[in-house]
Design an enzyme around this catalytic site. Structure first.
Site, PDB file in Angstrom:
ATOM      1  N   THR A 163      -7.354  -6.153 -22.583  1.00  0.00           N
ATOM      2  CA  THR A 163      -6.416  -7.799 -21.841  1.00  0.00           C
ATOM      3  C   THR A 163      -5.055  -6.982 -22.766  1.00  0.00           C
ATOM      4  O   THR A 163      -4.525  -6.140 -23.621  1.00  0.00           O
ATOM      5  CB  THR A 163      -7.160  -8.189 -23.103  1.00  0.00           C
ATOM      6  OG1 THR A 163      -6.523  -9.073 -23.882  1.00  0.00           O
ATOM      7  CG2 THR A 163      -8.129  -9.240 -22.581  1.00  0.00           C
ATOM      8  N   HIS A 164      -4.173  -7.937 -21.898  1.00  0.00           N
ATOM      9  CA  HIS A 164      -2.423  -7.358 -22.536  1.00  0.00           C
ATOM     10  C   HIS A 164      -2.181  -5.888 -22.512  1.00  0.00           C
ATOM     11  O   HIS A 164      -1.251  -5.474 -23.545  1.00  0.00           O
ATOM     12  CB  HIS A 164      -2.108  -7.321 -23.455  1.00  0.00           C
ATOM     13  CG  HIS A 164      -3.008  -9.063 -23.509  1.00  0.00           C
ATOM     14  ND1 HIS A 164      -1.855  -9.867 -23.051  1.00  0.00           N
ATOM     15  CD2 HIS A 164      -3.536  -9.752 -24.229  1.00  0.00           C
ATOM     16  CE1 HIS A 164      -2.350 -11.500 -23.037  1.00  0.00           C
ATOM     17  NE2 HIS A 164      -3.306 -11.811 -23.678  1.00  0.00           N
ATOM     18  N   ASN A 166       0.664  14.523  -9.707  1.00  0.00           N
ATOM     19  CA  ASN A 166       0.804  13.129  -9.632  1.00  0.00           C
ATOM     20  C   ASN A 166       0.385  12.402  -8.193  1.00  0.00           C
ATOM     21  O   ASN A 166      -0.654  12.390  -8.019  1.00  0.00           O
ATOM     22  CB  ASN A 166       2.466  12.874  -8.579  1.00  0.00           C
ATOM     23  CG  ASN A 166       3.899  13.874  -9.863  1.00  0.00           C
ATOM     24  OD1 ASN A 166       3.746  13.375 -10.511  1.00  0.00           O
ATOM     25  ND2 ASN A 166       4.025  15.183  -8.813  1.00  0.00           N
ATOM     26  N   TYR A 214       7.543 -22.795  21.779  1.00  0.00           N
ATOM     27  CA  TYR A 214       8.328 -21.937  22.124  1.00  0.00           C
ATOM     28  C   TYR A 214      10.046 -21.514  21.482  1.00  0.00           C
ATOM     29  O   TYR A 214      10.631 -22.150  22.206  1.00  0.00           O
ATOM     30  CB  TYR A 214       8.023 -20.203  22.871  1.00  0.00           C
ATOM     31  CG  TYR A 214       8.412 -19.275  23.030  1.00  0.00           C
ATOM     32  CD1 TYR A 214       7.635 -18.026  21.663  1.00  0.00           C
ATOM     33  CD2 TYR A 214      10.139 -18.746  23.675  1.00  0.00           C
ATOM     34  CE1 TYR A 214       8.392 -17.134  21.751  1.00  0.00           C
ATOM     35  CE2 TYR A 214      10.223 -17.473  23.433  1.00  0.00           C
ATOM     36  CZ  TYR A 214       9.663 -16.771  22.237  1.00  0.00           C
ATOM     37  OH  TYR A 214      10.149 -15.401  22.253  1.00  0.00           O
ATOM     38  N   LYS A 237       5.793 -10.359  15.203  1.00  0.00           N
ATOM     39  CA  LYS A 237       4.750  -9.263  16.001  1.00  0.00           C
ATOM     40  C   LYS A 237       5.557  -7.730  15.027  1.00  0.00           C
ATOM     41  O   LYS A 237       3.814  -7.080  14.634  1.00  0.00           O
ATOM     42  CB  LYS A 237       5.046  -8.885  17.387  1.00  0.00           C
ATOM     43  CG  LYS A 237       4.306  -8.038  18.469  1.00  0.00           C
ATOM     44  CD  LYS A 237       4.998  -7.558  19.137  1.00  0.00           C
ATOM     45  CE  LYS A 237       5.010  -8.954  20.367  1.00  0.00           C
ATOM     46  NZ  LYS A 237       5.387  -8.478  21.655  1.00  0.00           N
ATOM     47  N   SER A 288       5.111  18.189  -8.405  1.00  0.00           N
ATOM     48  CA  SER A 288       7.355  18.367  -8.171  1.00  0.00           C
ATOM     49  C   SER A 288       7.694  19.383  -7.958  1.00  0.00           C
ATOM     50  O   SER A 288       7.047  20.677  -8.143  1.00  0.00           O
ATOM     51  CB  SER A 288       7.552  18.378 -10.239  1.00  0.00           C
ATOM     52  OG  SER A 288       8.329  18.477  -9.900  1.00  0.00           O
ATOM     53  N   ASN A 308       5.378 -16.308  27.769  1.00  0.00           N
ATOM     54  CA  ASN A 308       4.412 -16.839  26.113  1.00  0.00           C
ATOM     55  C   ASN A 308       3.443 -17.064  26.137  1.00  0.00           C
ATOM     56  O   ASN A 308       2.915 -17.072  24.269  1.00  0.00           O
ATOM     57  CB  ASN A 308       5.690 -19.075  26.297  1.00  0.00           C
ATOM     58  CG  ASN A 308       6.674 -18.790  26.239  1.00  0.00           C
ATOM     59  OD1 ASN A 308       7.053 -18.181  25.948  1.00  0.00           O
ATOM     60  ND2 ASN A 308       7.439 -20.329  26.215  1.00  0.00           N
TER      61      ASN A 308
END
Length: 446
Positions: A154-155, A285, A317, A325, A277, A109
């Site tokens: 913007t947008h 690309n 534990y 992990k 491609s 542990n």
């Protein structure tokens, strides 16, 4: 032989199911597990449980394991479950009974937490160094193209005048903030779990402060139960910091994909970083940017995975935590790889100045026109409406002069690039000291 073997044969499928990929992941962590075992041998020596000669004998053989692992010759087998077992089995085979004492007062542990902390510390330092390299590259790019005008959006619609320098340096500042988060994650990982055993300590006279000093940790993680409770928590903080680095890279990648299209043409990606491609001969690309963008989402998903697993269990534990992990290791790999890929991109990225300037249509200057009226005493909202009704009557503007004229802090005419450079230098100096301290502790121990 398993460390917990009591003579009962385990069902083969259950064995494979419970071990999963853990033994494979531990191959990447053997070095850190060995470092902790060397330190623990020194602690056992200090406590009088083994002699100085025995401690040296253990250290010598453990160093051989590190060397074998570096060459890819130390194998962790599925039936061993993990690196802890593989290391102890190797020591027993090579030096006999002494090998059975190497983990006295320890538990797997604690072993897994200790090696994961050491791994995370080293990887955080590596990532911070590479991110600083990227910051320096983007800053150099920003300086070179500081006053190249381009539309601001913007947008995804044209908004106001911008510059390549403004666009690029925004990512430097964002990455510097992300480095702050990497530093915070390092602080949490810089607590030594060694000696906490299964989460309840042990009745052996083991010096945890001595262990922390040997391994180069800043301090001991005091509460032995919290060592186990922090598993998943500190991993989540770490991956959260990595996710922020990837957030920055993903945003930059998305912009580059759009701005390098023929329709925009602001930037040009060198052919050597593009793919093609199998059917369309003309294609170049931006796969690098697309993958960086996707990997950003993978790291985010890893964060959610760790949080979901770790928050679902009670104190101490639980085997669930084994599954935190892989997302940690995967996040480090994906983030480091993405940072290095973007270093190459920015190192070779070209700016099409002519296209950038020609894209600056008259409507970009609408807000500026309204604000010019404000300077003459017209209330802003009235000026706003007047310009909105007469967009077709906006006068031509020198776009280069326009972006240079905006002198407010952080605007296109006053980006503060020298100040940013100084901030990068401070970060670089700090991380170099930490890396030196980490390497010094490892060298001294081995």
């Amino acid at each position: 032989m398993k460390l917990w073997d009591k003579g009962v044969k385990t069902n083969k499928f259950i064995q494979q199911f419970t071990v999963g990929k853990d033994y494979l992941l531990d191959t990447q962590l053997v070095k850190y597990d060995c470092l902790a075992s060397i330190a623990h041998a020194k602690i056992l020596e200090k406590a009088g449980i083994i002699s100085a000669t025995e401690s040296k004998k253990l250290k010598k053989e453990i160093k051989k394991i590190i060397s074998l692992n570096k060459k890819g010759k130390f194998k962790v087998m599925s039936e061993q479950e993990d690196s802890h077992t593989a290391i102890e089995n190797h020591l027993v085979k090579k030096i006999g009974v002494l090998g059975k004492n190497v983990h006295a007062g320890r538990s797997r542990n604690e072993q897994v937490v200790t090696m994961t902390r050491l791994y995370s510390k080293e990887k955080l330092l590596e990532l911070e160094i590479e991110t600083i390299v990227l910051c320096k590259q983007i800053l150099s790019f920003a300086k070179k193209h500081e006053f190249v005008p381009m539309p601001g959006y913007t947008h995804t619609r044209e908004a106001m005048p911008s510059s390549v320098g403004l666009w690029a340096s925004s990512f430097v500042e964002s990455l510097l903030d992300s480095i702050e988060l990497l530093e915070s994650a390092f602080v949490l990982n810089d607590q030594c779990p060694l000696g906490s055993a299964a989460g309840y300590g042990s009745n052996l006279p083991l010096s945890r402060t001595f262990g922390a000093k040997l391994l180069g940790f800043k301090k001991v993680q005091n509460n032995v139960l919290y060592v186990q409770n922090s598993r998943g928590k500190i991993e989540a903080v770490t991956v959260s910091a990595l996710a922020q680095v990837m957030f920055d890279l993903s945003k930059a990648a998305s912009d580059l994909i759009l701005f390098s299209t023929p329709e925009f043409g602001f930037f040009e990606l060198p052919v050597e970083i593009c793919s093609g491609s199998s059917i369309m001969p003309q294609k170049r690309n931006p796969d690098v940017m697309e993958l960086v963008r996707a990997k950003s989402k993978k790291v985010q998903a890893n964060l959610f995975e760790i949080l979901a697993i770790a928050s679902a269990v009670g104190s101490s534990y639980h085997r669930d935590l084994q599954l935190t992990k892989q997302p940690l290791i995967d996040s480090f790999e994906e983030t480091l790889g993405s940072v290095k890929a973007m270093q190459i991109v920015f190192g070779k990225l070209k700016v099409n100045k002519k296209d950038c300037i020609e894209a600056c249509g008259f409507e970009l200057f609408a807000a500026d026109a309204a604000l010019e009226m404000v300077k003459k005493g017209i209330p802003f909202r009235e000026a706003y409406k007047k310009v909105a009704k007469n967009l077709d009557k906006l006068e031509a503007v020198d776009v280069l002069q326009n972006i240079k004229s905006k002198k407010m802090m952080g605007a296109s005419g006053n980006l503060g690039l020298k100040k940013i450079g100084k901030e990068i230098a401070v970060k670089e100096k700090k991380v170099n000291v930490k890396e030196k301290d980490f390497d010094k502790a490892v060298a001294k121990l081995t």
